[in-house]
Design a protein around this motif. Structure first.
Motif, PDB file in Angstrom:
ATOM      1  N   VAL A   9       1.307   8.665  -6.580  1.00 38.28           N
ATOM      2  CA  VAL A   9       1.544   8.561  -5.790  1.00 38.28           C
ATOM      3  C   VAL A   9       1.825   7.609  -5.135  1.00 38.28           C
ATOM      4  N   PHE A  15      -5.276   5.993  -1.211  1.00 37.48           N
ATOM      5  CA  PHE A  15      -5.526   8.009  -1.786  1.00 37.48           C
ATOM      6  C   PHE A  15      -6.942   7.592  -2.286  1.00 37.48           C
ATOM      7  N   PRO A  20      -6.929  13.812  -0.934  1.00 38.47           N
ATOM      8  CA  PRO A  20      -6.301  15.008   0.692  1.00 38.47           C
ATOM      9  C   PRO A  20      -6.690  16.322   0.699  1.00 38.47           C
ATOM     10  N   THR A  24       0.197  17.459  -0.934  1.00 34.49           N
ATOM     11  CA  THR A  24       0.955  16.872  -0.909  1.00 34.49           C
ATOM     12  C   THR A  24       1.863  16.003  -1.906  1.00 34.49           C
ATOM     13  N   TYR A  26       4.675  14.018  -3.573  1.00 27.45           N
ATOM     14  CA  TYR A  26       5.291  12.093  -4.025  1.00 27.45           C
ATOM     15  C   TYR A  26       6.333  12.059  -4.856  1.00 27.45           C
ATOM     16  N   PHE A 176       2.110  26.530   2.630  1.00 26.36           N
ATOM     17  CA  PHE A 176       2.684  25.441   2.452  1.00 26.36           C
ATOM     18  C   PHE A 176       4.114  26.120   0.760  1.00 26.36           C
TER      19      PHE A 176
END
Length: 326
Positions: A9, A15, A20, A24, A26, A176
């Protein structure tokens, strides 16, 4: 200084403040992630008798096939489970990541051939997941949870999806979606429904499963530890007929000091990474669950219980084969 978490991350300190709540992505260092997993490493794992994955096999569209495990199969996904117990680079990484997060971490490889191949269909996991893409690319589609905060026994294969949900997954725009490329890491919170498919190039990724210690787990541990408390073994007073739990609670006030004295560090907040069993299914059967060993305990750096610290066993934790991230 680089850490296991900073390799996954962009802001490890933030974090660690809170998980989260949504998927997500990274952007990380491809060459660095490839120190953990390459196709050549998968070949070596299969060839080395001293490296014993917790479970391995070939999967296609959610079905365990009879194909011999291979890192070069043209249609099937190679699954190498439980590498946090047997493959040194993943063992060390998972140990450090678990220490930083305070939750046990597992590590598995998934190698999917090119050509829109799919290892597993729609599912959710009962734990958080980091998907670290080391070679090639994979298309991921995700929908918000249909079952919120699943515990270990809330497996998707037992609860299932309604016909309406299945239709939505097949026809609606995902909540997503991403094409995850080598050097990127996708974090998926537990419960998010997802499925992955390779692109025109092969895909290799590591799944790091964060086997969550939940508030429910903490209550269960307190309940078990209560057996050692003289105060909590005391009988409730007579004449409880019709009393509600809040009234009973007022009569157990002496237990509060006992609860205040229970240290998470002493009673198992940290747990050693735990291993996996084999895929355990016959070829041609639908792959739904694989036992992941559940023997984590409060440990020192050598993996054994430190002196004078009660060993607290984790509850049984199971997950579909390889977190079903094929």
């Amino acid at each position: 200084m680089q850490t296991a978490l900073s390799r996954l991350v962009t802001d490890p300190e933030s974090f660690r403040d809170a998980w989260p709540s949504v998927p997500t992505v990274y952007d990380r260092d491809r060459a660095d992630l490839q120190q953990l997993a390459t196709r050549e490493a998968a070949r070596e794992i299969l060839a080395d008798p001293d490296i014993r994955p917790g479970g391995f096999g070939m999967v296609r569209d959610g079905v365990l096939t009879a194909e011999r495990p291979s890192a070069d199969h043209p249609t099937d996904t190679l699954v190498l489970n439980g590498l946090h117990r047997s493959y040194p680079p993943i063992m060390e990484f998972c140990k450090e990541l678990s220490s930083m997060l305070g939750h046990p971490v597992t590590g598995n490889f998934y190698l999917t051939p090119a050509g829109k191949a799919q290892g597993f269909g729609w599912h959710w996991d009962c734990h958080h997941v980091f998907i670290a893409q080391t070679e090639g690319a994979k298309d991921w589609r995700l929908f918000a949870p249909t079952f919120v905060n699943p515990l270990e026994h809330h497996n998707w294969s037992k609860i299932g999806f309604s016909p309406e949900e299945k239709l939505r997954f097949a026809t609606d725009t995902p909540d997503f979606e991403v094409t995850l490329r080598a050097g990127q890491v996708l974090f998926i919170p537990r419960g998010w429904v997802h499925a992955g498919q390779s692109t025109e190039e092969h895909s290799l990724h590591i799944t790091f499963g964060v086997q969550l210690l939940t508030k429910h787990w903490a209550l269960r541990k307190l309940w078990e530890l209560g057996e050692d408390s003289e105060v909590l073994r005391d009988a409730l007073p007579p004449n409880l007929g019709g009393a509600g739990l809040h009234q009973v609670g007022r009569r157990t006030g002496r237990a509060v000091p006992w609860l205040a004295g229970r240290s998470a560090d002493r009673y198992g907040r940290s747990a050693a990474p735990f291993g996996a069993t084999s895929l355990g299914a016959r070829p041609g059967t639908q792959v739904e669950r694989t036992g992941i060993a559940q023997h984590g305990a409060a440990t020192d750096n050598r993996g054994s219980a430190p002196p004078n610290v009660p060993v607290v066993r984790l509850p049984a934790i199971r997950e579909p084969p390889g977190s079903r991230h094929g």
